[in-house]
Structures are given as C-alpha cells and as structure tokens.
Write a protein that holds these residues in place. Structure first.
Motif, PDB file in Angstrom:
ATOM      1  N   ALA A  83      23.021 -18.662 -54.419  1.00 41.63           N
ATOM      2  CA  ALA A  83      21.737 -19.017 -53.931  1.00 41.63           C
ATOM      3  C   ALA A  83      22.324 -20.949 -53.228  1.00 41.63           C
ATOM      4  O   ALA A  83      21.701 -20.720 -51.966  1.00 41.63           O
ATOM      5  CB  ALA A  83      20.323 -18.995 -54.736  1.00 41.63           C
ATOM      6  N   LEU A  84      22.936 -21.498 -53.987  1.00 41.13           N
ATOM      7  CA  LEU A  84      22.949 -22.892 -54.014  1.00 41.13           C
ATOM      8  C   LEU A  84      24.150 -22.211 -52.670  1.00 41.13           C
ATOM      9  O   LEU A  84      23.795 -23.201 -51.679  1.00 41.13           O
ATOM     10  CB  LEU A  84      23.439 -23.525 -54.549  1.00 41.13           C
ATOM     11  CG  LEU A  84      22.652 -24.128 -55.979  1.00 41.13           C
ATOM     12  CD1 LEU A  84      22.777 -25.187 -56.954  1.00 41.13           C
ATOM     13  CD2 LEU A  84      21.672 -24.744 -55.043  1.00 41.13           C
ATOM     14  N   VAL A  85      25.005 -22.115 -52.748  1.00 39.85           N
ATOM     15  CA  VAL A  85      25.984 -22.118 -52.062  1.00 39.85           C
ATOM     16  C   VAL A  85      25.402 -21.432 -50.733  1.00 39.85           C
ATOM     17  O   VAL A  85      25.529 -21.656 -49.583  1.00 39.85           O
ATOM     18  CB  VAL A  85      27.032 -21.639 -52.237  1.00 39.85           C
ATOM     19  CG1 VAL A  85      28.851 -21.517 -50.793  1.00 39.85           C
ATOM     20  CG2 VAL A  85      27.658 -21.166 -53.342  1.00 39.85           C
ATOM     21  N   LEU A  88      24.850 -34.124 -47.416  1.00 39.78           N
ATOM     22  CA  LEU A  88      23.124 -35.030 -47.459  1.00 39.78           C
ATOM     23  C   LEU A  88      21.981 -35.003 -46.513  1.00 39.78           C
ATOM     24  O   LEU A  88      21.224 -34.154 -46.409  1.00 39.78           O
ATOM     25  CB  LEU A  88      23.411 -35.813 -48.178  1.00 39.78           C
ATOM     26  CG  LEU A  88      23.995 -35.797 -49.895  1.00 39.78           C
ATOM     27  CD1 LEU A  88      24.093 -37.146 -50.061  1.00 39.78           C
ATOM     28  CD2 LEU A  88      22.503 -35.664 -50.738  1.00 39.78           C
ATOM     29  N   GLU A  89      23.034 -35.436 -45.317  1.00 39.41           N
ATOM     30  CA  GLU A  89      22.436 -35.326 -43.943  1.00 39.41           C
ATOM     31  C   GLU A  89      21.510 -34.136 -43.495  1.00 39.41           C
ATOM     32  O   GLU A  89      20.698 -34.340 -42.863  1.00 39.41           O
ATOM     33  CB  GLU A  89      23.225 -35.910 -43.139  1.00 39.41           C
ATOM     34  CG  GLU A  89      22.166 -36.479 -42.384  1.00 39.41           C
ATOM     35  CD  GLU A  89      21.849 -38.336 -42.117  1.00 39.41           C
ATOM     36  OE1 GLU A  89      20.370 -37.809 -42.338  1.00 39.41           O
ATOM     37  OE2 GLU A  89      22.037 -38.410 -43.173  1.00 39.41           O
ATOM     38  N   THR A  90      22.556 -32.898 -43.176  1.00 45.31           N
ATOM     39  CA  THR A  90      22.293 -31.466 -43.253  1.00 45.31           C
ATOM     40  C   THR A  90      20.675 -31.282 -44.396  1.00 45.31           C
ATOM     41  O   THR A  90      19.637 -30.735 -43.763  1.00 45.31           O
ATOM     42  CB  THR A  90      23.102 -30.660 -43.032  1.00 45.31           C
ATOM     43  OG1 THR A  90      23.278 -30.003 -44.597  1.00 45.31           O
ATOM     44  CG2 THR A  90      23.791 -30.626 -41.647  1.00 45.31           C
ATOM     45  N   LYS A  91      20.472 -31.670 -44.716  1.00 47.01           N
ATOM     46  CA  LYS A  91      19.297 -31.388 -46.168  1.00 47.01           C
ATOM     47  C   LYS A  91      18.323 -32.507 -45.749  1.00 47.01           C
ATOM     48  O   LYS A  91      17.588 -31.771 -46.030  1.00 47.01           O
ATOM     49  CB  LYS A  91      19.458 -31.323 -47.554  1.00 47.01           C
ATOM     50  CG  LYS A  91      20.568 -29.927 -47.813  1.00 47.01           C
ATOM     51  CD  LYS A  91      20.328 -29.161 -47.359  1.00 47.01           C
ATOM     52  CE  LYS A  91      19.227 -27.997 -48.911  1.00 47.01           C
ATOM     53  NZ  LYS A  91      19.102 -26.794 -48.048  1.00 47.01           N
ATOM     54  N   LEU A 142      25.224 -23.265 -46.995  1.00 50.59           N
ATOM     55  CA  LEU A 142      26.075 -22.284 -45.400  1.00 50.59           C
ATOM     56  C   LEU A 142      24.679 -22.294 -44.391  1.00 50.59           C
ATOM     57  O   LEU A 142      25.672 -22.227 -43.488  1.00 50.59           O
ATOM     58  CB  LEU A 142      27.028 -20.902 -45.908  1.00 50.59           C
ATOM     59  CG  LEU A 142      27.924 -21.260 -46.487  1.00 50.59           C
ATOM     60  CD1 LEU A 142      28.160 -19.691 -47.342  1.00 50.59           C
ATOM     61  CD2 LEU A 142      29.198 -21.422 -46.112  1.00 50.59           C
ATOM     62  N   GLU A 143      23.640 -21.778 -44.677  1.00 50.81           N
ATOM     63  CA  GLU A 143      22.513 -21.496 -43.874  1.00 50.81           C
ATOM     64  C   GLU A 143      22.504 -22.633 -43.541  1.00 50.81           C
ATOM     65  O   GLU A 143      21.801 -22.550 -41.996  1.00 50.81           O
ATOM     66  CB  GLU A 143      21.496 -20.963 -44.367  1.00 50.81           C
ATOM     67  CG  GLU A 143      20.529 -20.454 -43.626  1.00 50.81           C
ATOM     68  CD  GLU A 143      21.479 -18.375 -43.248  1.00 50.81           C
ATOM     69  OE1 GLU A 143      20.470 -19.021 -41.906  1.00 50.81           O
ATOM     70  OE2 GLU A 143      22.177 -18.395 -43.839  1.00 50.81           O
TER      71      GLU A 143
END
Lengths: 196, 196
Positions: B180-182, A186-189, B186-187
């Motif tokens: 796409a979610l995974v 969540l933090e990275t998003k 990862l990205e």
DNA sequence: GATTTTTCATTGATTGATCCGTCAATAAAA
DNA sequence: TTTTATTGACGGATCAATCAATGAAAAATC
C-alpha cells in the motif's frame, strides 16, 4: 608516558578506530587486535576499558546514533515551519557527517548484528522511533494524523533504503541526489496541503 | 542408502538449510556443521559438494535471487498495461514467497557480506539492475525518461527500505501495508499521467 | 548370472589457523 | 607506596577444510 586521565581519550580513540575498521572491512568481522592497532594500543587495553568486544561494538553504535541525534536536534532548532522540520530531518540524514561511507557501512553492519543482539536491537528501535517522532513533529502540522503516519513511515523507509544502496555504492551515489529524491516525494505528498 | 544421483538433492537440501539457518540466526555467522546438520548430513559432505563455505553462501544467494527473478517474470507475463507492470514488480517483491522473515534476513546478511566479497557484490548489482530494469519497463510507458528514472530509483529504494525494516521487525510488519505504501507513492507520481 | 571392478556417497577424526579474553608483570605518575 | 596505564604471552574455544577409510550401488567382465 602513563599519565592519569587516559580513559576517555582511549575510549574515544577505540570507538573511532572501530568505526573506521568496520567501514573499511564492511562488516563487524573485525578483530579486537585490528581495532586496537588502529587506535595505537594493544588489544589487551581495549579489553581493559570495554570488557568484551560486544560492549565496544555497542558503545560504537551508541556513539553513531548519539551524533545523529545531536545533529538532528540542532537542525530542528533552526526550523520554523512544520515543513522546514521535515526537511531538516531529511537534510541531517544525508549530511556530510552522517552520509559517509564508513558510517553507513557501520550502520548497516549493526543492523544485521541487531538480529543477534537484543541490546543492539533495542538501540536501533530507539533510532527508528526517534526518526519517526522527528518526522511526525513536522508532518502532524501539515497532514491529518493517519496520513502523516503513512508519510512518515514511507519517508523513513526511503531514507533507510537510500542508505543501504549507498553502502553498496549502487545507484544514488551522492547526498544531493538522495535529498532530492526524498524531497520530491514529500513535495508530491505535501504540496497544496495545510493544517486541516 | 548410498545411491547414485544424490548430488542435486543434497545441493538443494544444503541451500535450503543455509537459508533457514541464516534466517534463524540472522546473520551469515553460521557454521558449516550447523548447516550440514540441518540438512541431515555431515559437514564433510557439504564441503564435498560446495568446496568452500563461500561457495555455498554464494550458491544460496544466487538461488534466492533466481527465485525472485522467476516470480517476477511470471508476474510480468500477466501484466498488460505499463501501469500493471510496475505494480507486478512491487507485488512480487512483497509476495508470500519473497517477503518471508527467513529470506529477508538472508538477503540483508548478504547485503553486508557483499562489501567483503566481490562475487556477492556482482550478484547484488545484477539484482539492483534487474529491479531497475523491470520497473523501467513499465515506467517508460507512463513518464518521460528522466522522470521515470527518478521514480524507479525512489521505488527501488523504498522497496529496499521496507525490506530492511521488515528484517528488524520494526514498523510496517505486513506485506499488505508495504505494498500500500509503495502503491500510494506510485499513484501520486503517476496519476493522471499517460504517455507524453 | 555371478564375479570383480569402478564409481559415487558419506563420514569421523584431525589439522591448522584465528581470535577472544585473561593474567601476571612492568612502568610511570600521584 | 598506592594507583593508573599498559602490554606480551598464553589458554582455550571455535571452525573451516582435509583426508583416509567405509559402504554400497552400478558397470564391466567372464
């Protein structure tokens, strides 16, 4: 001994016994006799109060989801910011009450059974929808709609995935680590984002 | 009709029938008769070749995991960069061969059964370890060890979570979206990073 | 090449165990 | 005396597993 007003007590005892039986055996393949025995009554009494095994299992699953819902509502009540709402949902999912091996095993077993039982499937869909809705209630305050949707979906999948791995006692054994993983995602998003 | 060398053919047919039966019913609660019937033989023959139901189920799970492994090795063989290795593992998990409702349902059912059967549990642990190892084979080329560990754990959980949601036909229905979610996850964890 | 023998493939019938759900009977409040 | 709680015993259904029996190819024997 027979006194009036036993029904709610017996129902509760039988549901608790069902959870513990399923938790121990790891599947819904528990006999009515075993469940009744754990509750300290005869299997005939279990049938008397629940009619059929299906209904006892259904009531048990509803009980588990109901407790999850209660805990979630309480946690959401304490959250102030959208970000806190998201964390609250995650925290509850891995709280001591929810993240117990017995409960997880039952949850997993019900997931499988849902493929056979339309009633159970409906119940689990409600759970899935509620989890999504709870997550979105925080995420929509942070991310644009489309992105919030994707993050909610991923978070839900992540939670379910950590649950299933817990059931197998494989990897991520403790709640702390699980929460850390989800929060890290969540933090990275969410970091550096605010209402668009 | 009775000719020599039927054994491998029957074994294959019975395993295929097991997968399709489990996939259709959504649980391991399928009778030997039903499986045998689908394979076009009698239940006695199924016992003749596999001994007991447990062993047929075990062989079926091993077959599923073996196919997953074969596909993964092939995909990893084509990958050049570490980043490509990671994507290859993800892609295979959601490939047409692996991400079919039947296979997923069987996979989920076996997950539950593993709590009862030590042999199945061992098999699934191998799967989990292999998935982790395959992911790490790419991630260690991009992230420092500790972080790679966490990303691998999260990715594996994410994959399992998407599997289970697919089994319930709830949310993320198609492979494209799942990948796409995974990849999106990862990205965000890998972008801009290179070997430290 | 014709026969006998052995091996392999296959199944119908059966057994034994398990388990759900019912029911009539009992006992104790109300 | 009516209602509520409770159970032991039982019927019936389902299934896994076994087994003896059958048929047909393959191998061995003559």
């Amino acid at each position: 001994m027979p006194k009036v007003g036993m029904e709610p007590l017996r129902r509760k005892a039988l549901i608790d016994a069902t959870i513990s039986a399923i938790g121990e055996r790891g599947s819904l393949d528990v006999t009515m006799s075993e469940i009744a025995g754990r509750a300290g009554v005869s299997s005939a009494l279990a049938h008397h109060y629940f009619g059929a095994k299906d209904e006892l299992l259904f009531a048990t699953m509803r009980h588990i989801l109901s407790e999850l819902n209660t805990d979630t509502r309480r946690a959401l009540g304490l959250a102030v910011t959208p970000r806190q709402r998201v964390s609250a949902v995650v925290a509850v999912s891995f709280s001591d009450e929810q993240f117990q091996p017995e409960t997880i095993a039952a949850w997993l077993a019900f997931y499988v059974e849902a493929q056979k039982s339309a009633a159970l499937r409906r119940l689990l869909k409600i759970y899935a929808r509620r989890l999504n809705s709870n997550l979105m209630s925080g995420l929509t305050g942070i991310l644009p709609r489309a992105e919030a949707d994707r993050v909610a979906e991923a978070t839900a999948a992540l939670i379910d995935g950590l649950y299933i791995r817990r059931a197998l006692k494989d990897g991520v054994p403790d709640a702390q680590t699980a929460i850390a993983l989800v929060e890290d995602y969540l933090e990275t998003k969410l970091s550096g984002r605010s209402l668009p």
